[in-house]
Design a protein around this motif. Structure first.
Motif, mmCIF file in Angstrom:
data_model
loop_
_atom_site.group_PDB
_atom_site.id
_atom_site.type_symbol
_atom_site.label_atom_id
_atom_site.label_comp_id
_atom_site.label_asym_id
_atom_site.label_seq_id
_atom_site.Cartn_x
_atom_site.Cartn_y
_atom_site.Cartn_z
ATOM 1 N N MET A 425 1.167 -1.302 -0.134
ATOM 2 C CA MET A 425 0.069 -0.251 0.409
ATOM 3 C C MET A 425 0.902 1.531 0.522
ATOM 4 N N ARG A 426 0.725 2.208 -0.446
ATOM 5 C CA ARG A 426 1.483 3.656 -0.804
ATOM 6 C C ARG A 426 0.540 4.672 -0.172
ATOM 7 N N ASP A 427 0.985 5.668 0.044
ATOM 8 C CA ASP A 427 0.412 6.558 0.531
ATOM 9 C C ASP A 427 -1.305 7.265 -0.220
ATOM 10 N N GLY A 428 -1.751 7.205 0.381
ATOM 11 C CA GLY A 428 -3.519 7.866 0.480
ATOM 12 C C GLY A 428 -2.798 9.493 0.256
ATOM 13 N N TYR A 429 -3.681 10.070 -1.229
ATOM 14 C CA TYR A 429 -3.852 11.135 -1.085
ATOM 15 C C TYR A 429 -4.867 12.029 -0.108
ATOM 16 N N VAL A 430 -5.202 12.837 0.794
ATOM 17 C CA VAL A 430 -5.671 13.440 1.680
ATOM 18 C C VAL A 430 -5.437 15.279 1.134
ATOM 19 N N SER A 431 -6.325 15.543 1.152
ATOM 20 C CA SER A 431 -6.772 17.154 0.622
ATOM 21 C C SER A 431 -6.829 17.784 2.523
ATOM 22 N N TRP A 432 -6.399 19.236 2.171
ATOM 23 C CA TRP A 432 -6.445 19.858 2.908
ATOM 24 C C TRP A 432 -7.575 19.973 4.283
ATOM 25 N N ARG A 458 -1.675 7.025 6.387
ATOM 26 C CA ARG A 458 -3.220 6.665 7.894
ATOM 27 C C ARG A 458 -4.305 6.076 7.568
ATOM 28 N N THR A 459 -4.987 6.593 6.298
ATOM 29 C CA THR A 459 -5.763 6.059 5.079
ATOM 30 C C THR A 459 -6.173 4.313 4.761
ATOM 31 N N PRO A 460 -7.671 4.515 4.992
ATOM 32 C CA PRO A 460 -7.808 2.594 5.311
ATOM 33 C C PRO A 460 -7.291 2.001 4.636
ATOM 34 N N TYR A 461 -7.274 0.500 5.219
ATOM 35 C CA TYR A 461 -6.747 -0.715 4.847
ATOM 36 C C TYR A 461 -7.607 -1.454 3.720
ATOM 37 N N HIS A 462 -6.855 -1.364 2.763
ATOM 38 C CA HIS A 462 -7.547 -1.661 1.560
ATOM 39 C C HIS A 462 -7.927 -3.747 1.029
ATOM 40 N N TRP A 463 -8.725 -3.914 1.376
ATOM 41 C CA TRP A 463 -9.426 -5.695 1.613
ATOM 42 C C TRP A 463 -9.685 -6.279 0.086
ATOM 43 N N ASN A 464 -9.995 -5.235 -0.456
ATOM 44 C CA ASN A 464 -11.298 -5.782 -1.444
ATOM 45 C C ASN A 464 -11.270 -4.482 -2.556
ATOM 46 N N ASP A 465 -11.938 -4.930 -3.348
ATOM 47 C CA ASP A 465 -12.295 -3.710 -4.489
ATOM 48 C C ASP A 465 -13.744 -3.227 -4.147
ATOM 49 N N SER A 466 -14.162 -3.064 -3.486
ATOM 50 C CA SER A 466 -16.119 -3.366 -3.022
ATOM 51 C C SER A 466 -15.720 -1.432 -2.429
ATOM 52 N N MET A 467 -16.647 -1.232 -2.308
ATOM 53 C CA MET A 467 -16.991 0.297 -1.882
ATOM 54 C C MET A 467 -16.447 0.505 -0.299
ATOM 55 N N ASN A 468 -15.075 1.628 -0.261
ATOM 56 C CA ASN A 468 -14.097 1.587 0.754
ATOM 57 C C ASN A 468 -13.596 0.653 0.867
ATOM 58 N N VAL A 481 -10.378 6.377 1.587
ATOM 59 C CA VAL A 481 -9.480 5.383 1.334
ATOM 60 C C VAL A 481 -8.820 6.169 -0.142
ATOM 61 N N ALA A 482 -7.684 5.848 -0.343
ATOM 62 C CA ALA A 482 -7.206 6.146 -1.468
ATOM 63 C C ALA A 482 -7.088 5.801 -2.083
ATOM 64 N N GLU A 483 -6.873 6.255 -3.516
ATOM 65 C CA GLU A 483 -8.051 6.117 -4.874
ATOM 66 C C GLU A 483 -7.076 4.700 -4.812
ATOM 67 N N ASP A 484 -6.208 4.555 -4.805
ATOM 68 C CA ASP A 484 -5.730 3.587 -6.122
ATOM 69 C C ASP A 484 -6.022 2.166 -5.361
ATOM 70 N N TYR A 485 -7.228 1.568 -4.345
ATOM 71 C CA TYR A 485 -7.583 0.723 -4.207
ATOM 72 C C TYR A 485 -8.030 -0.573 -5.373
ATOM 73 N N PRO A 486 -8.919 -0.098 -5.953
ATOM 74 C CA PRO A 486 -9.214 -0.997 -6.703
ATOM 75 C C PRO A 486 -8.387 -1.728 -7.108
ATOM 76 N N GLU A 487 -6.873 -1.114 -7.845
ATOM 77 C CA GLU A 487 -5.519 -1.944 -8.233
ATOM 78 C C GLU A 487 -4.497 -2.489 -6.774
ATOM 79 N N ILE A 488 -4.896 -2.502 -6.076
ATOM 80 C CA ILE A 488 -4.346 -2.369 -4.716
ATOM 81 C C ILE A 488 -5.138 -2.912 -3.427
ATOM 82 N N ASN A 489 -5.146 -4.598 -3.656
ATOM 83 C CA ASN A 489 -6.372 -4.819 -1.824
ATOM 84 C C ASN A 489 -5.421 -6.026 -2.105
ATOM 85 N N LEU A 490 -5.954 -6.856 -0.797
ATOM 86 C CA LEU A 490 -5.735 -8.104 -0.662
ATOM 87 C C LEU A 490 -6.148 -8.731 -1.635
#
Ligand code: FRU
Ligand code: MG
Ligand code: CA
Length: 606
Positions: A425-432, A458-468, A481-490
């Motif tokens: 998992m990479r850093d998630g983007y968090v806006s100001w 600290r963005t949430p863990y990526h379990w799968n590609d479903s919601m959040n 949740v970091a945007e790359d979760y559909p690509e990087i998930n358990l």
């Protein structure tokens, strides 16, 4: 006749000599080469070679749909640790807290924070984890308490026994303005601004090395020291296997008694980019790494060792946290007088001293520094990330994930994983607008907050590609949740033939090998780009990690790797490697792509 006799005698002598020589050779050879028995292996305590995993509870798994991770969420995913090959978990604070610093501001050290669950949930978590053979460590935060804690409220009110629970000091007069008051010293908080905060009710300043809402305990007060034992005992009685101990370098500050009754100013760093309220303006001479703090750590070690003696069971451990130079860090293990402290201090060298810019020589140098300075008999450990720093693939390069996890698992000692590293998992983007970290909010503004924010790690863990990413069913999670979760998930990594997770599983699986638990190590740079780590032990397969930490391919000469006899076999390799598990390696050279690692098994050393 005479000659015949002489010939016969000579022949007998020659034969006799031959027999004697043969016997001597046999004796010598058989003594030199008796088939050596496998070495006797000292049994290890459970923690000495464990794979330890840090959970950031708020972001691991949400069971009740409020967008915040919780204990039931962790319970529902305990199998993940078995699956990943993890032996022990440590959880960032789960105690009652106003959440100014997301749990590091504890208002009740004896209660579970309501968003995370109840004491029953914690007991269930412990029982289920132990049932699976997973040890559970809690985060012990001794330096400070929330200003909402009973301790602080009582201290403000000067209740008997609590007057000196925190570091209270009178204001200094302002020589330029009689109606103004000044803080007792120039000390700067870790989160920016003065480390002193005025309290109207008590008409005094109190010290806070972290947020204003995190008041520093007074460790020169025996009552405080006793209370720390009470807190530890409470959780050990519940069944915790030990503690990660927070923020130790800040435990104790200079005593006015040693400075003519006043708090001495920290010296100025002279760095002109910093203003007086900014961290970096001063050198923390009187506020960090004070030698007295170690005595307290040694007391805690005595306490947990005594607890074990009195209560039996398995070893309860203390893993200490603190960013300090190598000398001050090693003192957490113990001192030359034979006092012992933490089972180990966390080794943050991969976080603070290595990055995408480091070459193979830097890696070897920094790794050997720890092993060189570590006291005799100490247990090493390796940390690649945590809730305070950018995630490992972001600080390094993504193609290095498997190589870094391999170093973690193959180096001697304890392998520490921060949640998400097992899937890269990479850093998630968090806006100001979405930023909630007190450090980012205090030290930064919309243009600079990203330099300080710990939210991306600290963005949430990526379990799968479903919601959040399967973390929560909430409409809004506490951090995006970091945007790359559909690509990087358990789930995806479990399903694919090659993935970071599968590499991680292979790596944890060989940690049982005596070569890794008991073997010798040899580590060196073969070039600017590639390093080797050899682990070897008589009668057990040799393991060799080759890792190209560079940005270009590299060819290495295998005969330069000691203890490696060819042919060798690929045990595991990075997901982008052209080699697959089981490949035979027999050539003179091996070419590694940028970031590629291979772990080879080879015949044991004799
Ligand atoms: C580690 C840390 C931080 C926290 C601070 C104070 O440095 O755990 O996450 O903000 O200590 O408790
Ligand atoms: Mg929840
Ligand atoms: Ca302190």
């Amino acid at each position: 006749m005479k000659t015949l006799k002489a010939v016969a005698v000579a022949a007998i002598v020659v034969i006799a000599l031959g027999v004697v020589a043969g016997i001597i050779t046999w004796v010598v050879l058989s003594q030199r080469n008796p088939p050596l028995p496998p070495p006797e292996l000292k049994p290890l305590d459970w923690w000495e070679h464990c794979a330890l995993y840090q959970i950031y509870p708020r972001s691991f798994k949400d069971s009740d749909g409020d967008g915040i991770g919780d204990l039931q969420g962790i319970i529902s995913e305990l199998e993940h640790f078995k699956d990943a090959g993890v032996d022990a978990i440590w959880m960032s604070p789960i105690f009652e807290s106003p959440m100014v610093d997301f749990g590091y501001d504890i208002s009740n050290f004896y209660e579970i924070h309501y968003e995370y669950g109840t004491m029953e949930d914690f007991e269930e978590l412990l029982a289920k984890a132990h049932g699976l053979g997973i040890r559970v460590l809690l985060d012990f935060v001794p330096n400070h308490a929330s200003t909402e804690s009973e301790y602080f409220i009582k201290s403000v009110a000067m209740e008997e026994g609590y007057e000196d629970y925190f570091i209270w000091a009178d204001a200094l007069p302002d020589p330029n303005n009689a109606s103004n008051r000044l803080p007792p010293s120039n000390w700067v908080s870790q989160f920016g601004g003065s480390a002193w905060e005025w309290n109207e009710q008590r008409q005094q300043y109190y010290l806070h090395q972290f947020a204003i809402e995190q008041a520093d305990f007074n460790f020169r007060n025996q009552a405080v020291r006793d209370e720390m034992f009470n807190i530890m005992e409470f959780w050990l009685d519940k069944g915790a296997d030990g503690f990660r101990v927070d923020a130790l370098p800040y435990l104790i500050e200079a005593d006015p008694a040693d400075h003519n009754g006043s708090y001495p100013d920290d010296p100025l760093s002279g760095l002109i980019q910093f203003e007086p309220h900014q961290l970096g303006y001063t050198i923390p001479l009187y506020t960090k790494d004070l030698i007295e703090l170690y005595e307290i750590v040694y007391e805690w070690r005595e306490f947990v060792d005594k607890y074990l003696k009195d209560n039996g069971g398995d070893t309860r451990v203390l893993f200490s946290e603190g960013y300090a130079n190598v000398t001050m860090t090693m003192l957490y293990y113990g001192n030359e007088e034979g006092e012992i402290g933490a089972h180990f201090p966390f080794n943050f060298d991969f976080v603070t001293d290595l990055s995408a810019k480091s070459n193979a020589r830097d890696f070897v140098y920094i790794i050997l520094r720890w092993l060189t300075y570590m006291p005799y008999g100490g247990v090493a450990n390796w940390v690649f990330g945590n809730h305070d720093n950018n995630r490992m693939p972001t600080r390094f390069r993504e193609n290095m994930v498997d190589g870094l996890n391999a170093l973690n698992m193959l180096l001697p000692g304890v392998a520490v994983t921060y949640q998400g590293e097992e899937i890269g998992m990479r850093d998630g983007y968090v806006s100001w607008e979405d930023t909630v970290d007190v450090e980012a909010c205090n030290r930064g503004d919309p243009d600079t907050y990203h330099l300080y924010s710990r939210d991306p790690a600290r963005t949430p863990y990526h379990w799968n590609d479903s919601m959040n990413a399967g973390f929560s069913t909430a409409n809004r999670t506490w951090l995006p949740v970091a945007e790359d979760y559909p690509e990087i998930n358990l789930a995806k990594q479990k399903a694919s033939e090659r993935s970071h997770f599968k590499v991680y599983q292979s790596l944890t699986a060989i940690r049982d090998s005596p070569t890794l638990s008991h073997g010798e190590y040899d580590i060196r740079a073969l070039s600017d780009r590639t390093l080797y780590l050899v682990r070897y032990l008589r009668a057990s397969d040799t393991l060799v990690l080759l890792f190209n930490v560079g940005e270009r391919p590299d060819s290495v000469v295998l005969s330069r790797v000691p203890h490696l006899t060819l042919p060798a076999t690929v045990y595991v390799s990075s997901i982008h490697s052209s080699r697959v598990n089981g490949d035979r390696i027999d050539g003179e050279t091996l070419t590694l792509a940028a970031g590629e690692m291979v772990v080879l098994t080879a015949a044991p050393v004799s």
